[in-house]
Design a protein around this motif. Structure first.
Motif, PDB file in Angstrom:
ATOM      1  N   ILE A   1      20.004   7.671  -3.713  1.00 43.73           N
ATOM      2  CA  ILE A   1      19.333   7.110  -4.885  1.00 43.73           C
ATOM      3  C   ILE A   1      19.254   5.590  -4.817  1.00 43.73           C
ATOM      4  CG2 ILE A   1      19.508   6.829  -7.385  1.00 43.73           C
ATOM      5  CD1 ILE A   1      20.605   9.641  -7.561  1.00 43.73           C
ATOM      6  N   VAL A   2      20.367   4.932  -4.527  1.00 40.18           N
ATOM      7  CA  VAL A   2      20.412   3.464  -4.607  1.00 40.18           C
ATOM      8  C   VAL A   2      19.727   2.800  -3.422  1.00 40.18           C
ATOM      9  CG1 VAL A   2      21.962   1.481  -4.729  1.00 40.18           C
ATOM     10  CG2 VAL A   2      22.514   3.559  -5.974  1.00 40.18           C
ATOM     11  N   SER A   3      19.778   3.418  -2.240  1.00 42.18           N
ATOM     12  CA  SER A   3      19.251   2.758  -1.043  1.00 42.18           C
ATOM     13  C   SER A   3      17.755   2.489  -1.123  1.00 42.18           C
ATOM     14  CB  SER A   3      19.565   3.613   0.189  1.00 42.18           C
ATOM     15  OG  SER A   3      18.954   4.885   0.082  1.00 42.18           O
ATOM     16  N   ARG A   4      17.026   3.225  -1.949  1.00 38.04           N
ATOM     17  CA  ARG A   4      15.582   3.060  -2.056  1.00 38.04           C
ATOM     18  C   ARG A   4      15.185   2.087  -3.160  1.00 38.04           C
ATOM     19  NH1 ARG A   4      12.532   7.707  -0.003  1.00 38.04           N
ATOM     20  NH2 ARG A   4      10.941   7.016  -1.463  1.00 38.04           N
ATOM     21  N   LEU A   5      16.168   1.510  -3.859  1.00 33.91           N
ATOM     22  CA  LEU A   5      15.882   0.649  -5.003  1.00 33.91           C
ATOM     23  C   LEU A   5      16.200  -0.805  -4.660  1.00 33.91           C
ATOM     24  CD1 LEU A   5      17.421   2.909  -7.786  1.00 33.91           C
ATOM     25  CD2 LEU A   5      15.000   2.669  -7.211  1.00 33.91           C
ATOM     26  N   PRO A   6      15.486  -1.747  -5.288  1.00 34.59           N
ATOM     27  CA  PRO A   6      15.710  -3.182  -5.008  1.00 34.59           C
ATOM     28  C   PRO A   6      16.941  -3.709  -5.733  1.00 34.59           C
ATOM     29  CG  PRO A   6      13.955  -2.933  -6.619  1.00 34.59           C
ATOM     30  CD  PRO A   6      14.346  -1.541  -6.208  1.00 34.59           C
ATOM     31  N   VAL A   7      18.102  -3.520  -5.136  1.00 33.82           N
ATOM     32  CA  VAL A   7      19.356  -3.965  -5.738  1.00 33.82           C
ATOM     33  C   VAL A   7      19.997  -5.014  -4.837  1.00 33.82           C
ATOM     34  CG1 VAL A   7      19.689  -1.750  -6.868  1.00 33.82           C
ATOM     35  CG2 VAL A   7      20.687  -2.140  -4.625  1.00 33.82           C
ATOM     36  N   PRO A   8      20.885  -5.844  -5.397  1.00 36.07           N
ATOM     37  CA  PRO A   8      21.571  -6.842  -4.569  1.00 36.07           C
ATOM     38  C   PRO A   8      22.319  -6.199  -3.415  1.00 36.07           C
ATOM     39  CG  PRO A   8      21.908  -7.310  -6.899  1.00 36.07           C
ATOM     40  CD  PRO A   8      21.225  -5.979  -6.822  1.00 36.07           C
ATOM     41  N   ARG A   9      22.317  -6.897  -2.308  1.00 41.34           N
ATOM     42  CA  ARG A   9      22.940  -6.370  -1.097  1.00 41.34           C
ATOM     43  C   ARG A   9      24.419  -6.062  -1.312  1.00 41.34           C
ATOM     44  NH1 ARG A   9      22.974  -3.221   3.094  1.00 41.34           N
ATOM     45  NH2 ARG A   9      24.495  -3.866   4.667  1.00 41.34           N
ATOM     46  N   ARG A  10      25.104  -6.902  -2.064  1.00 39.90           N
ATOM     47  CA  ARG A  10      26.537  -6.683  -2.262  1.00 39.90           C
ATOM     48  C   ARG A  10      26.795  -5.393  -3.035  1.00 39.90           C
ATOM     49  NH1 ARG A  10      31.084 -10.213  -5.570  1.00 39.90           N
ATOM     50  NH2 ARG A  10      32.871  -9.270  -4.536  1.00 39.90           N
ATOM     51  N   VAL A  11      25.924  -5.055  -3.960  1.00 42.20           N
ATOM     52  CA  VAL A  11      26.077  -3.807  -4.707  1.00 42.20           C
ATOM     53  C   VAL A  11      26.008  -2.613  -3.755  1.00 42.20           C
ATOM     54  CG1 VAL A  11      25.027  -2.306  -6.442  1.00 42.20           C
ATOM     55  CG2 VAL A  11      25.196  -4.763  -6.862  1.00 42.20           C
ATOM     56  N   VAL A  12      25.026  -2.639  -2.853  1.00 45.07           N
ATOM     57  CA  VAL A  12      24.883  -1.549  -1.886  1.00 45.07           C
ATOM     58  C   VAL A  12      26.111  -1.468  -0.987  1.00 45.07           C
ATOM     59  CG1 VAL A  12      23.485  -0.655   0.009  1.00 45.07           C
ATOM     60  CG2 VAL A  12      22.373  -1.739  -1.950  1.00 45.07           C
ATOM     61  N   VAL A  13      26.599  -2.617  -0.530  1.00 42.99           N
ATOM     62  CA  VAL A  13      27.766  -2.635   0.357  1.00 42.99           C
ATOM     63  C   VAL A  13      28.984  -2.039  -0.343  1.00 42.99           C
ATOM     64  CG1 VAL A  13      29.402  -4.160   1.531  1.00 42.99           C
ATOM     65  CG2 VAL A  13      26.950  -4.573   1.745  1.00 42.99           C
ATOM     66  N   VAL A  14      29.214  -2.436  -1.587  1.00 42.79           N
ATOM     67  CA  VAL A  14      30.378  -1.940  -2.331  1.00 42.79           C
ATOM     68  C   VAL A  14      30.270  -0.435  -2.571  1.00 42.79           C
ATOM     69  CG1 VAL A  14      31.582  -2.032  -4.543  1.00 42.79           C
ATOM     70  CG2 VAL A  14      30.900  -4.149  -3.404  1.00 42.79           C
TER      71      VAL A  14
END
Length: 533
Positions: free
Chosen positions: A135-148
């Protein structure tokens, strides 16, 4: 009622996967939610036998490659930079949520013992790696959010499963030791990591020895299963074995295999993970349909309300814990004496704003791991009696999974759009610097090789011109100008059409077409035009 043969069901499954994926790309609905809904609808088709989900099969078939792949494509640098926050979430939040859920479960089911309640908490406490990434990988979110989120999902399954096993053992035998559980936790985690590193090292040596692309791809596909079986045989954390192995192999993979092997390996892994993810959520939908049928009508509503209450507790605990998890590492850095320069950097680092913290707190979908763990509960306890509240735990777990997938999954996209995160250019800046340094090193190698007797001066002159132009573009801009990229993309399409025309006229074979087309496609991908037809 008709019964369909396995080959028909396999074709139907593939058709459902393709159709749902195509629809999901055109709708503002995350693919996992549509895949779960498709599984529910498939379960309503007359003649479709809903397969019984074996926990051991789920853990062995789905989890090893998904975890290994997630670790393999994780940036170790970014993981280390956020390891404190990831650790507080992956271990601390699992423990806190398990206790909170246990308290709520004992209030909802007064006869439930503490070990059984803690087991339920361990089942529903870890967010699912597959659901979060899908779900999250396809959305424009801050890189740190994805990493965490990705880092947490790599570790939290291990802490939850260790807690789950201790609680189930206490429920079955009637005895529990905190000291033994703590020692077992660190022993399982440490030995599991060692097992993963050993397996990855052996696979790495085999990759360096091999000269066959297909064999190398098969080795990487077999590695997570070998790590999982080895860890399970030793009764240690198979989750951390796969995570450690994937991280280690990624650090040495670039120098172990050929470029063609890397390209094929990535393509095969993307396909495998795509199919596994789709199968996971379709199976979730099928099991939801099957489980709802087995629930007596008079207990359906109370169990549904209990599942909603426990799901709400899990969601609220995460929202409350994320700010604490963000503050704890910063507080520890001020209290624990450290090197002055490192202390200065940690103090001067700006505190995260509420939007990324809320997004991390809200992204907590549960998935197939929670369901498989619930299904793995033993049927009986010591003495021959039935495991208490087993059926209720299964239904509550499924309710929590569906609740988090639907409520949180459907609200993530509009929430992220409302937050309006600013585009991040750190990745592009790093890429430009890396391309510039790599190009300069290539130029140095060209000068060194230009004195070799086998080198043609005309080739050296041509390559010098190309490298000079490339360096000039990288030094004076963020990359190739947009107009130039568009021109080159149009040229590539024209070249591809000409190759197809030559194939159609019989001037070249299909083998030649595939070889030259791959060269054009690789260039298109490298310049960001890989999705243009």
């Amino acid at each position: 009622m008709p019964h369909f043969p396995p080959i028909v069901l396999a074709i139907a499954f593939a058709a459902v996967v393709v159709a749902v994926t195509a629809i999901a790309r055109r709708l503002p609905v995350p693919p996992p939610i549509l895949q779960v809904a498709a599984g529910v609808l498939v379960g309503l088709v007359p003649g479709v036998a809903i397969p019984e989900l074996e926990p051991d099969l789920v853990f062995f078939v789905f989890l090893p490659p998904v975890l290994w792949s997630a670790a393999f494509f994780t940036s170790l640098r970014d993981f280390n930079a956020n390891r404190n926050l990831i650790g507080v979430l992956a271990i601390g939040l699992v423990l806190v949520t398990s206790v909170a859920v246990a308290i709520a479960a004992r209030a909802l089911f007064p006869g439930m013992t503490w070990p059984v309640a803690i087991a339920l908490g361990a089942i529903v406490s870890p967010p699912d790696a597959v659901a979060a990434a899908a779900i999250v990988s396809r959305l424009p979110v801050p890189r740190r959010v994805v990493v965490v989120l990705e880092g947490e999902s790599l570790v939290n399954d291990a802490s939850a499963l260790i807690l789950y096993r201790s609680a189930v053992a206490a429920a079955v035998t009637g005895t529990f030791s905190w000291g033994e559980s703590v020692v077992r936790f660190f022993l399982d985690a440490g030995v599991g990591v060692v097992v993963g590193l050993v397996v990855a090292w052996v696979v790495l040596q085999a990759l360096r020895w091999s000269r066959d692309v297909m064999a190398e791809t098969l080795l990487t596909l077999a590695a997570p299963y070998v790590a999982w079986v080895a860890a399970e045989t030793l009764h240690v954390s198979a989750v951390l074995a796969c995570v450690a192995g994937g991280l280690y192999l990624r650090q040495h993979f670039s120098t172990a295999v050929t470029p063609l092997s890397r390209l094929q390996n990535r393509s095969v892994w993307e396909l495998v993970v795509f199919v596994l993810n789709a199968a996971i959520f379709l199976l979730l939908g099928l099991q939801f349909q099957s489980m709802m049928r087995s629930v007596p009508a008079d207990t359906f509503r109370p169990l549904l309300l209990a599942g909603a209450a426990i799901g709400s507790v899990a969601i609220v605990m995460r929202l409350a814990w994320v700010p604490i998890a963000t503050a704890l590492p910063r507080l520890a850095s001020r209290l624990v004496p450290r090197d002055r320069s490192r202390r200065r950097r940690s103090v001067e680092e700006p505190a995260p704003t509420w939007k990324p913290m809320f997004l991390i707190g809200w992204t907590s979908m549960r998935g197939i791991v929670s369901l498989a763990t619930a299904l793995a509960l033993p049927l009986t306890v010591a003495g021959g009696g039935a495991f208490p509240y087993r059926d209720e735990i299964l239904v509550v777990t499924m309710c929590v999974i569906v609740m988090t997938l639907v409520v949180q999954g459907l609200t993530l996209a509009p929430m992220i759009r409302a937050f309006g995160f600013a585009p991040e250019d750190a990745h592009h800046v790093e890429a430009r610097v890396a391309r510039l340094e790599a190009t300069r090193r290539g130029a140095e190698a060209l000068e060194d090789l230009s004195r070799e007797p086998w080198v043609d001066d005309r080739d050296v002159a041509w390559l010098r011109t190309e490298l000079r132009d490339r360096v000039r573009l990288l030094e004076h801009g963020s990359g190739e100008p947009t107009a130039r990229r568009r021109l080159r993309a149009e040229m590539l399409r024209a070249e591809r059409r000409m190759l197809v025309r030559l194939r159609n006229e019989g001037a070249i074979s299909d083998d030649v077409l595939r070889e030259l087309e791959q060269e054009l496609d690789l260039e298109a991908v490298s310049m960001g035009a890989g999705e243009e037809r």
